[in-house]
Scaffold this active site. Structure first.
Site, PDB file in Angstrom:
ATOM      1  CG  HIS A  60      -2.101   0.853   1.166  1.00  0.00           C
ATOM      2  ND1 HIS A  60      -2.407   1.617   0.051  1.00  0.00           N
ATOM      3  CD2 HIS A  60      -3.082   1.127   2.087  1.00  0.00           C
ATOM      4  CE1 HIS A  60      -3.521   2.298   0.285  1.00  0.00           C
ATOM      5  NE2 HIS A  60      -3.949   2.014   1.506  1.00  0.00           N
ATOM      6  CG  ASP A 111      -3.332  -2.610   8.714  1.00  0.00           C
ATOM      7  OD1 ASP A 111      -4.501  -2.174   8.615  1.00  0.00           O
ATOM      8  OD2 ASP A 111      -2.777  -3.272   7.801  1.00  0.00           O
ATOM      9  NE  ARG A 115      -3.668   7.245   1.117  1.00  0.00           N
ATOM     10  CZ  ARG A 115      -4.466   6.202   0.839  1.00  0.00           C
ATOM     11  NH1 ARG A 115      -5.121   5.592   1.809  1.00  0.00           N
ATOM     12  NH2 ARG A 115      -4.577   5.736  -0.403  1.00  0.00           N
TER      13      ARG A 115
HETATM   14  N1   CP Z   1      -6.367   3.503   4.448  1.00  0.00           N
HETATM   15  C1   CP Z   1      -7.074   3.197   3.345  1.00  0.00           C
HETATM   16  O1   CP Z   1      -6.522   2.874   2.277  1.00  0.00           O
HETATM   17  O2   CP Z   1      -8.422   3.310   3.486  1.00  0.00           O
HETATM   18  P1   CP Z   1      -9.534   2.830   2.442  1.00  0.00           P
HETATM   19  O3   CP Z   1      -9.475   1.334   2.411  1.00  0.00           O
HETATM   20  O4   CP Z   1     -10.819   3.366   2.976  1.00  0.00           O
HETATM   21  O5   CP Z   1      -9.190   3.397   1.080  1.00  0.00           O
HETATM   22  N1  NVA Z   2      -4.308  -4.165   5.744  1.00  0.00           N
HETATM   23  C1  NVA Z   2      -5.563  -3.526   5.418  1.00  0.00           C
HETATM   24  C2  NVA Z   2      -5.345  -2.098   5.031  1.00  0.00           C
HETATM   25  C3  NVA Z   2      -6.592  -1.311   4.742  1.00  0.00           C
HETATM   26  C4  NVA Z   2      -6.306   0.076   4.279  1.00  0.00           C
HETATM   27  C5  NVA Z   2      -6.246  -4.304   4.311  1.00  0.00           C
HETATM   28  O1  NVA Z   2      -5.557  -4.737   3.360  1.00  0.00           O
HETATM   29  O2  NVA Z   2      -7.460  -4.505   4.387  1.00  0.00           O
END
Ligand code: CP
Ligand code: NVA
Length: 303
Positions: free
Chosen positions: A130, A222, A290
């Site tokens: 991410h 997380d 973001r």
């Molecule tokens: N943190 C994040 O990516 O949030 P969303 O899944 O809501 O985009």
């Molecule tokens: N680790 C989480 C992050 C969400 C932004 C997922 O992949 O669902």
């Protein structure tokens, strides 16, 4: 730089440039001014998973820069790689739009899009990484700590996509990170080796959260159950017991350690409401950033 697929494949110089541009654009917008560098350009936004922050911030960023975002639900186009191969989709999208951002389960889908698209491709989260989140996070850390060099992050929880991208960002930007995970949920050895290859001994691992937070500037967590892992919920909740970021754990940390979470936050699992709402929490600054980071990224890739 054609695409933004991972922190690992982006140079430290490019990452630093993006951070400077993010701060500049943030100031510009706070003064009520706009940079319309993407006037007339379009971004296709493909999501295989739910999203609040990523979808909204890309959509707003694109609009603010004068361009148009187009949200594409996979079911509307017959799935990613189901009705037709991703390599065909990538080339067709490239004939219509000026950029593609994609949130997919398999990381290989974003890689394939980037390989075959002639326009920039952005990773908006995969099971593996991410990177946009990690860059918004380091922007937030630099604002709160005044620098990145020497900052120590204690990541408590799942060594998954968010932890992996953050580890790469730490290694490329002079920070340290200790990942405290239960056995079986550690950040994989290959990623740790890769990060430490960028900067030696930057990333360490422990199974003891109290040990991790003792000298941390930042405490990050997380979800224990990422998107796509819903069936494993009960097992994960059991396995992650003792890895919650709560008032008890924070007693072991420096009093000024900041709290971070990429969101969504599941109260009373990986974090308590009290900690989310505490004065040291910089969680909503992360969310805001973001938007500022992605303005800079879209400008760099598409203008
Ligand atoms: N943190 C994040 O990516 O949030 P969303 O899944 O809501 O985009
Ligand atoms: N680790 C989480 C992050 C969400 C932004 C997922 O992949 O669902």
């Amino acid at each position: 730089m054609k695409d933004f697929i991972s922190i690992a494949s982006t140079s430290s110089e490019q990452l630093k440039e993006l951070l400077v541009e993010s701060s500049d654009l943030k100031k510009l917008y706070k003064y009520g001014k706009r940079d319309l560098c993407l006037a007339g350009k379009t971004l296709a936004m493909l999501f295989e998973k739910p999203s609040l922050r990523t979808r909204m911030s890309f959509q707003v960023a694109m609009t603010d820069l004068g361009g148009s975002p187009i949200y594409v639900k996979p079911e509307d186009i017959g799935g990613l790689g189901e009705r037709e191969p991703i390599k065909d989709m990538a080339r067709v999208f490239s004939r219509y739009v000026d950029g593609i951002m994609a949130r997919t389960f398999e990381h290989s889908k974003v890689i394939d899009l980037a390989e075959f698209a002639t326009v920039p491709v952005i990773n908006a989260l995969t099971n593996f990484s991410h990177p946009c989140q990690a860059m918004a996070d380091v922007l937030t850390i630099s604002e709160h700590c005044g620098q990145l060099e020497g900052v120590k992050i204690a990541f408590i929880g799942d060594g998954n996509n968010v932890a992996r991208s953050l580890a790469m960002a730490c290694a490329k930007l002079g920070m340290e990170m200790v990942v405290a995970s239960p056995a079986g949920y550690e950040l994989d050895a290959k990623s740790i080796e890769k990060a430490n290859g960028f900067s030696a001994e930057t990333i360490t691992q422990t199974n003891n959260p109290a040990e991790a937070v003792v000298d941390a500037n930042i405490i990050y967590t997380d979800t224990w159950v990422s998107m796509g892992q819903e069936e494993e919920k009960q097992k994960r909740v059991n396995d992650f017991a003792g890895f919650q970021v709560n008032a008890e754990l924070l007693k072991k940390a420096p009093a000024d350690a900041k709290i971070m979470h990429c969101l969504p936050a599941y109260r009373d699992y990986e974090i308590t409401d009290e900690v989310v709402e505490s004065p040291n929490s910089i969680i909503f600054d992360q969310s805001e950033n973001r938007l500022h980071f992605q303005r800079a990224l879209l400008k760099k890739l598409m203008s």
